[in-house]
Design a protein around this motif. Structure first.
Motif, PDB file in Angstrom:
ATOM      1  N   LEU A  98       0.795  -1.153   0.377  1.00  0.00           N
ATOM      2  CA  LEU A  98      -0.042   0.245   0.114  1.00  0.00           C
ATOM      3  C   LEU A  98       0.962   1.128   0.582  1.00  0.00           C
ATOM      4  N   PHE A  99       1.940   1.206   0.753  1.00  0.00           N
ATOM      5  CA  PHE A  99       2.849   2.221   1.188  1.00  0.00           C
ATOM      6  C   PHE A  99       3.623   3.078  -0.276  1.00  0.00           C
ATOM      7  N   HIS A 100       4.369   1.442  -1.150  1.00  0.00           N
ATOM      8  CA  HIS A 100       4.610   1.884  -2.565  1.00  0.00           C
ATOM      9  C   HIS A 100       3.518   2.274  -3.348  1.00  0.00           C
ATOM     10  N   ARG A 101       2.890   2.035  -3.424  1.00  0.00           N
ATOM     11  CA  ARG A 101       2.044   2.007  -4.486  1.00  0.00           C
ATOM     12  C   ARG A 101       1.900   3.638  -4.505  1.00  0.00           C
ATOM     13  N   ARG A 102       1.635   4.386  -2.941  1.00  0.00           N
ATOM     14  CA  ARG A 102       1.443   5.718  -2.812  1.00  0.00           C
ATOM     15  C   ARG A 102       2.252   6.756  -3.041  1.00  0.00           C
ATOM     16  N   PHE A 103       3.466   5.740  -3.011  1.00  0.00           N
ATOM     17  CA  PHE A 103       4.706   6.788  -2.337  1.00  0.00           C
ATOM     18  C   PHE A 103       5.829   5.682  -3.369  1.00  0.00           C
ATOM     19  N   PRO A 104       5.982   5.840  -4.336  1.00  0.00           N
ATOM     20  CA  PRO A 104       6.507   5.016  -5.640  1.00  0.00           C
ATOM     21  C   PRO A 104       8.311   5.680  -5.252  1.00  0.00           C
ATOM     22  N   GLY A 105       8.072   6.859  -4.907  1.00  0.00           N
ATOM     23  CA  GLY A 105       9.777   6.812  -5.107  1.00  0.00           C
ATOM     24  C   GLY A 105      10.845   6.721  -3.961  1.00  0.00           C
ATOM     25  N   ILE A 106      10.026   6.745  -2.774  1.00  0.00           N
ATOM     26  CA  ILE A 106      10.427   5.703  -1.034  1.00  0.00           C
ATOM     27  C   ILE A 106      11.065   4.540  -1.406  1.00  0.00           C
ATOM     28  N   GLU A 107      12.313   4.438  -1.304  1.00  0.00           N
ATOM     29  CA  GLU A 107      13.345   3.832  -1.305  1.00  0.00           C
ATOM     30  C   GLU A 107      13.046   2.999   0.162  1.00  0.00           C
ATOM     31  N   LEU A 108      12.682   1.425   0.167  1.00  0.00           N
ATOM     32  CA  LEU A 108      12.318   0.952   1.000  1.00  0.00           C
ATOM     33  C   LEU A 108      13.508  -0.291   1.721  1.00  0.00           C
ATOM     34  N   HIS A 109      13.567  -0.429   2.890  1.00  0.00           N
ATOM     35  CA  HIS A 109      14.628  -1.021   3.743  1.00  0.00           C
ATOM     36  C   HIS A 109      14.225  -2.277   4.528  1.00  0.00           C
ATOM     37  N   VAL A 110      14.171  -3.109   4.435  1.00  0.00           N
ATOM     38  CA  VAL A 110      13.428  -4.184   5.862  1.00  0.00           C
ATOM     39  C   VAL A 110      14.788  -4.651   6.087  1.00  0.00           C
ATOM     40  N   GLU A 111      14.586  -5.222   6.772  1.00  0.00           N
ATOM     41  CA  GLU A 111      15.443  -5.907   8.311  1.00  0.00           C
ATOM     42  C   GLU A 111      14.735  -6.752   8.757  1.00  0.00           C
ATOM     43  N   GLU A 112      14.746  -7.720   8.709  1.00  0.00           N
ATOM     44  CA  GLU A 112      14.235  -9.027   9.379  1.00  0.00           C
ATOM     45  C   GLU A 112      15.355  -9.567  10.392  1.00  0.00           C
ATOM     46  N   GLY A 113      14.871  -9.584  11.446  1.00  0.00           N
ATOM     47  CA  GLY A 113      15.615 -10.423  12.628  1.00  0.00           C
ATOM     48  C   GLY A 113      14.277 -10.639  14.072  1.00  0.00           C
ATOM     49  N   GLY A 114      15.113 -10.572  14.916  1.00  0.00           N
ATOM     50  CA  GLY A 114      14.545 -11.416  16.165  1.00  0.00           C
ATOM     51  C   GLY A 114      14.224  -9.792  16.874  1.00  0.00           C
ATOM     52  N   SER A 115      13.102 -10.160  18.196  1.00  0.00           N
ATOM     53  CA  SER A 115      12.909  -8.140  18.714  1.00  0.00           C
ATOM     54  C   SER A 115      13.980  -7.922  19.126  1.00  0.00           C
ATOM     55  N   ARG A 116      14.349  -8.986  19.919  1.00  0.00           N
ATOM     56  CA  ARG A 116      16.053  -8.263  21.097  1.00  0.00           C
ATOM     57  C   ARG A 116      16.842  -7.334  19.906  1.00  0.00           C
ATOM     58  N   ASP A 117      17.120  -8.500  18.810  1.00  0.00           N
ATOM     59  CA  ASP A 117      17.940  -7.866  17.519  1.00  0.00           C
ATOM     60  C   ASP A 117      17.854  -6.386  16.731  1.00  0.00           C
ATOM     61  N   LEU A 118      16.213  -6.671  16.756  1.00  0.00           N
ATOM     62  CA  LEU A 118      16.035  -5.048  16.215  1.00  0.00           C
ATOM     63  C   LEU A 118      16.099  -4.013  17.115  1.00  0.00           C
ATOM     64  N   VAL A 119      15.530  -3.986  18.345  1.00  0.00           N
ATOM     65  CA  VAL A 119      16.201  -2.962  19.538  1.00  0.00           C
ATOM     66  C   VAL A 119      17.077  -2.507  19.479  1.00  0.00           C
ATOM     67  N   ARG A 120      18.428  -3.313  19.193  1.00  0.00           N
ATOM     68  CA  ARG A 120      19.645  -3.552  19.992  1.00  0.00           C
ATOM     69  C   ARG A 120      19.992  -1.995  18.293  1.00  0.00           C
ATOM     70  N   THR A 121      19.551  -3.034  16.579  1.00  0.00           N
ATOM     71  CA  THR A 121      20.086  -2.442  16.155  1.00  0.00           C
ATOM     72  C   THR A 121      18.760  -1.078  16.024  1.00  0.00           C
ATOM     73  N   MET A 122      17.943  -0.380  16.076  1.00  0.00           N
ATOM     74  CA  MET A 122      17.113   0.630  16.362  1.00  0.00           C
ATOM     75  C   MET A 122      17.979   1.432  17.016  1.00  0.00           C
ATOM     76  N   ALA A 123      18.395   1.075  18.444  1.00  0.00           N
ATOM     77  CA  ALA A 123      19.183   1.920  19.261  1.00  0.00           C
ATOM     78  C   ALA A 123      21.101   2.248  18.416  1.00  0.00           C
ATOM     79  N   ARG A 124      21.501   2.266  17.750  1.00  0.00           N
ATOM     80  CA  ARG A 124      22.495   2.348  16.701  1.00  0.00           C
ATOM     81  C   ARG A 124      22.062   3.904  15.780  1.00  0.00           C
ATOM     82  N   GLY A 125      20.636   3.558  15.811  1.00  0.00           N
ATOM     83  CA  GLY A 125      20.276   4.866  14.969  1.00  0.00           C
ATOM     84  C   GLY A 125      20.368   4.358  13.059  1.00  0.00           C
ATOM     85  N   GLU A 126      19.559   2.473  13.662  1.00  0.00           N
ATOM     86  CA  GLU A 126      19.810   1.994  11.786  1.00  0.00           C
ATOM     87  C   GLU A 126      18.631   1.916  11.535  1.00  0.00           C
TER      88      GLU A 126
END
Length: 318
Positions: free
Chosen positions: A112-140
């Motif tokens: 849905l988001f891509h159809r509305r804003f096709p110019g936005i580049e999307l980067h998705v990181e898949e991982g366990g919840s704890r891993d994602l929390v640490r990645t977010m803390a690093r500003g990534e």
């Protein structure tokens, strides 16, 4: 202190080698070394131990490392935020999500988001919840779909609950059902081999804690897998696994048996760092996600998924 100096510092910290760091940074090695020395002079502390050619971080370097990561990440965010004000014609969204969410809810929302804003580049990181929390803390990451509650040692994040989902016992349809009843108790798993997720998955901790509260240590047939591997191991008959109900959709080789005593569930939330306002692009994705959730009916959600709230996204000017 200059941003370029911090970038050189991070390159050396990552490679533990001045020459390789210079190559990655596309700068002459003497220039990089000089900027590192200037940074050390500015801070009044040595950042790297260079004994016998082994490059390691000093205590001062260890302190600077997460701060430098966040400073540079915030500078990139500031640059993106200004660019995004051109009307969402370009930009970047860095989103994290657990594997069970990537295949269903997230995929539909991203479409849905891509159809509305096709110019936005999307980067998705898949991982366990704890891993994602640490990645977010690093500003990534700009946003992440994580599992609550957060641990006391986790960094300060702003979270909004979105969904509550039941956990079920997954078993192979090629093997006899683990119970003759419509549901199972957690104690029914005491003598049954389990397939266990790797460390960093909230499902691993949820399973272990539930078993231990019931008074037993689970028997593990195999451990250390990602979501797809765990489900495949269960299909092959290696053991049972406690998984979110949504991951069993479109998996005809697996059955899901509800847990009744106690009923296990998890709360899915959207999160961002407390000390950084979400970018305009992140707010627009949040808006898209909560709108999408508000339009789902009971058939699309299924019996094991409940929307908690859908009206708490940050204001996004469209």
């Amino acid at each position: 202190m200059q941003a370029q100096q911090l970038a050189y510092f991070l390159a050396v910290a990552e490679t533990r080698h001045f020459t390789r760091a210079a190559e990655l940074s596309r700068v002459a090695q003497p220039s990089l070394s000089k900027q590192i020395r200037n940074l050390e002079d500015e801070l009044g502390a040595t950042l790297f131990s260079r004994a016998r050619g082994n490059i390691t971080l000093t205590p001062a370097g260890e302190v600077l490392l997460p701060l430098a990561q966040r400073i540079l990440a915030d500078m990139r965010t500031a640059r993106r935020e200004v660019q995004e004000l051109t009307g969402m014609r370009r930009g970047l969204l860095r989103l994290g999500a657990t594997p069970s969410l990537c295949g269903g809810l997230l995929a539909d929302t991203l479409a849905l988001f891509h159809r509305r804003f096709p110019g936005i580049e999307l980067h998705v990181e898949e991982g366990g919840s704890r891993d994602l929390v640490r990645t977010m803390a690093r500003g990534e990451l700009d946003l992440a779909l994580i599992i609550l509650p957060l641990h006391s040692s986790d960094p300060a994040l702003e979270t909004r609950p979105l969904l509550r989902e039941s956990l079920v016992v997954a078993s192979s349809r090629d093997r006899p059902s683990p119970t003759s009843y419509a549901s199972m108790r957690i104690t029914d798993l005491a003598e049954t081999p389990l397939v266990m997720f790797r460390r960093g998955y909230d499902l691993r901790e949820a399973t272990l804690q539930a078993c231990r509260r019931a008074g037993f240590e689970p028997r593990l047939a195999v451990e250390g897998g990602e979501m797809d591997a765990v489900l495949r191991f269960v299909e092959a008959g290696l053991g049972l696994a406690i998984v979110p109900s949504m991951v069993l959709r479109n998996r005809p080789g697996l059955r899901g048996t509800p847990l009744a005593r106690p009923r296990l569930s998890r709360t899915i939330a959207i999160a961002h760092r407390k000390d950084v306002e979400p970018t305009h692009t992140a707010r627009m994705f949040w808006h898209t996600l909560t709108d999408h959730l508000g339009q789902l009916d009971d058939t699309e959600l299924g019996a094991d998924l409940e929307v908690i709230e859908v009206a708490t996204h940050p204001r996004a000017d469209t």
